[in-house]
Design a protein around this motif. Structure first.
Motif, short mmCIF file in Angstrom:
data_model
loop_
_atom_site.label_atom_id
_atom_site.label_comp_id
_atom_site.label_asym_id
_atom_site.label_seq_id
_atom_site.Cartn_x
_atom_site.Cartn_y
_atom_site.Cartn_z
N GLY A 68 0.78 -1.23 0.00
CA GLY A 68 0.00 0.00 0.00
C GLY A 68 0.81 1.27 0.00
O GLY A 68 0.23 2.36 -0.09
N LEU A 69 2.13 1.18 0.11
CA LEU A 69 2.95 2.38 0.05
C LEU A 69 3.13 2.79 -1.41
O LEU A 69 3.12 1.96 -2.31
CB LEU A 69 4.30 2.14 0.71
N VAL A 70 3.30 4.07 -1.65
CA VAL A 70 3.37 4.58 -3.02
C VAL A 70 4.82 4.68 -3.48
O VAL A 70 5.62 5.38 -2.85
CB VAL A 70 2.71 5.98 -3.10
N PRO A 71 5.18 3.99 -4.56
CA PRO A 71 6.54 4.13 -5.09
C PRO A 71 6.82 5.57 -5.54
O PRO A 71 5.91 6.28 -5.99
CB PRO A 71 6.56 3.17 -6.28
N VAL A 72 8.06 5.97 -5.41
CA VAL A 72 8.48 7.32 -5.78
C VAL A 72 9.46 7.31 -6.95
O VAL A 72 9.38 8.14 -7.84
CB VAL A 72 9.12 8.05 -4.57
N SER A 73 10.38 6.34 -6.95
CA SER A 73 11.38 6.28 -8.02
C SER A 73 11.99 4.89 -8.02
O SER A 73 11.85 4.13 -7.05
CB SER A 73 12.46 7.34 -7.82
N CYS A 93 9.58 8.02 -13.03
CA CYS A 93 8.62 7.36 -13.92
C CYS A 93 7.97 6.19 -13.18
O CYS A 93 8.66 5.44 -12.49
CB CYS A 93 9.34 6.88 -15.17
N PRO A 94 6.64 6.00 -13.33
CA PRO A 94 5.93 4.96 -12.54
C PRO A 94 6.15 3.54 -13.05
O PRO A 94 5.22 2.81 -13.37
CB PRO A 94 4.47 5.38 -12.66
N ARG A 95 7.40 3.12 -13.12
CA ARG A 95 7.75 1.75 -13.49
C ARG A 95 8.89 1.27 -12.61
O ARG A 95 9.77 2.05 -12.25
CB ARG A 95 8.20 1.67 -14.95
N ILE A 96 8.85 0.00 -12.27
CA ILE A 96 9.92 -0.61 -11.49
C ILE A 96 10.50 -1.77 -12.28
O ILE A 96 9.77 -2.56 -12.87
CB ILE A 96 9.41 -1.09 -10.11
N ARG A 97 11.82 -1.88 -12.30
CA ARG A 97 12.51 -2.96 -13.01
C ARG A 97 12.69 -4.16 -12.08
O ARG A 97 13.20 -4.00 -10.97
CB ARG A 97 13.90 -2.48 -13.48
N LEU A 98 12.31 -5.34 -12.54
CA LEU A 98 12.40 -6.53 -11.70
C LEU A 98 12.97 -7.71 -12.49
O LEU A 98 12.58 -7.94 -13.64
CB LEU A 98 11.02 -6.93 -11.15
N TRP A 99 13.86 -8.48 -11.85
CA TRP A 99 14.34 -9.72 -12.43
C TRP A 99 13.27 -10.80 -12.27
O TRP A 99 12.40 -10.69 -11.39
CB TRP A 99 15.63 -10.16 -11.75
N PRO A 100 13.31 -11.86 -13.08
CA PRO A 100 12.27 -12.91 -13.01
C PRO A 100 12.10 -13.54 -11.63
O PRO A 100 10.98 -13.86 -11.23
CB PRO A 100 12.76 -13.94 -14.03
N ASP A 101 13.21 -13.73 -10.87
CA ASP A 101 13.06 -14.33 -9.54
C ASP A 101 12.27 -13.41 -8.61
O ASP A 101 11.49 -13.87 -7.77
CB ASP A 101 14.41 -14.70 -8.94
N ALA A 102 12.46 -12.09 -8.76
CA ALA A 102 11.69 -11.14 -7.95
C ALA A 102 10.23 -11.13 -8.37
O ALA A 102 9.32 -11.06 -7.53
CB ALA A 102 12.28 -9.75 -8.08
N GLY A 129 0.26 5.36 -10.68
CA GLY A 129 1.43 6.22 -10.88
C GLY A 129 2.28 6.31 -9.63
O GLY A 129 1.99 5.73 -8.59
N PHE A 130 3.36 7.04 -9.74
CA PHE A 130 4.23 7.30 -8.60
C PHE A 130 3.74 8.55 -7.88
O PHE A 130 2.80 9.21 -8.31
CB PHE A 130 5.67 7.53 -9.08
N ALA A 131 4.38 8.87 -6.77
CA ALA A 131 4.07 10.11 -6.06
C ALA A 131 4.25 11.29 -7.01
O ALA A 131 5.12 11.28 -7.87
CB ALA A 131 4.99 10.26 -4.85
N ALA A 132 3.42 12.31 -6.85
CA ALA A 132 3.37 13.40 -7.83
C ALA A 132 4.21 14.62 -7.47
O ALA A 132 4.51 15.44 -8.33
CB ALA A 132 1.93 13.83 -8.04
N THR A 133 4.59 14.75 -6.21
CA THR A 133 5.32 15.95 -5.78
C THR A 133 6.58 15.54 -5.00
O THR A 133 6.65 14.43 -4.47
CB THR A 133 4.44 16.83 -4.88
#
Length: 224
Positions: A68-73, A93-102, A129-133
């Motif tokens: 429930g926490l909002v990603p920022v970066s 940008c509201p994207r997170i990079r993850l490897w297949p095991d993650a 989306g990510f945090a806006a400010t």
């Protein structure tokens, strides 16, 4: 900044390419501090996770997003360090990079979009989306991995030169700062950051890979 590709099919490659080294160089030119880090918004402010490649920064941020926490970066985290203002995280940008095991450990769709063809990493997008400010920084966690016996705390406070050194070493692509003649600027910013921000060492258990449970434990230790 304007980017033009030679072929239309290359457009899908741009986010994975531009949101890394080019972004870090641009941030340094704009007198911001790029850290190799991911960050999430908490009720206390931004929690920033710094560390080397594949240490678990993005996985921990994604797990906290699931709680429930909002990603920022992610990957490159931009910090604003200016006179008369507390250090702050600039949302990315509201994207997170993850490897297949993650991806598997988080129970996500294994067919998430590829970062780029031929690379196993996947994009996890957040619909909200990510945090806006910009967010003030509550804590910066310097990640490592190790054996953590039962009852051992994951979090340990850092201060003084240990904190300064950790922040200087967390800069994304430090060779860029050297090449641009900005090492003094970066060291000054790292020193200010260490003086004005809570810095901790966070040991991720080497023998456990349950990201959501780990995220809960990290939050409980940071803010008991």
């Amino acid at each position: 900044m304007t980017v033009q590709t030679e072929v239309e099919s290359a457009v899908d490659l741009l986010p994975g390419l531009l949101l890394s080294s080019p972004l870090a160089a641009l941030l340094l030119q704009r007198e911001m501090l790029p850290l190799h880090a991911s960050a999430v918004a908490t009720s206390h402010g931004a929690a920033v996770f710094v560390g080397g490649a594949a240490i678990g920064k993005s996985t921990l941020a994604a797990a906290m997003g699931q709680r429930g926490l909002v990603p920022v970066s992610d990957d490159v985290t931009a910090l604003r360090i200016a006179d008369h203002h507390p250090p702050a995280v600039i949302p990315g940008c509201p994207r997170i990079r993850l490897w297949p095991d993650a991806v598997a450990a988080l129970g996500l769709d294994p067919m998430l979009p590829e970062l780029r063809p031929g690379l196993a990493k996947r994009w996890l997008s957040f619909s909200g989306g990510f945090a806006a400010t910009p967010l003030p920084i509550a804590v910066i966690c310097v990640l490592d991995r190790g054996i953590t016996p039962a009852g051992t705390k994951l979090v340990r406070e850092l201060a003084g030169m240990a904190a300064v050194s950790a922040m200087f070493n967390a800069v994304y692509r430090p060779a860029f700062a050297r090449g641009m003649g900005l090492e003094r600027q970066v060291f000054s910013q790292a020193t200010t950051l260490a003086k004005q921000t809570r810095i901790v060492s966070l040991t991720l258990p080497a023998d456990c890979f349950a990201p959501v449970d780990l995220a809960r434990r990290v939050v409980e230790e940071l803010w008991p």
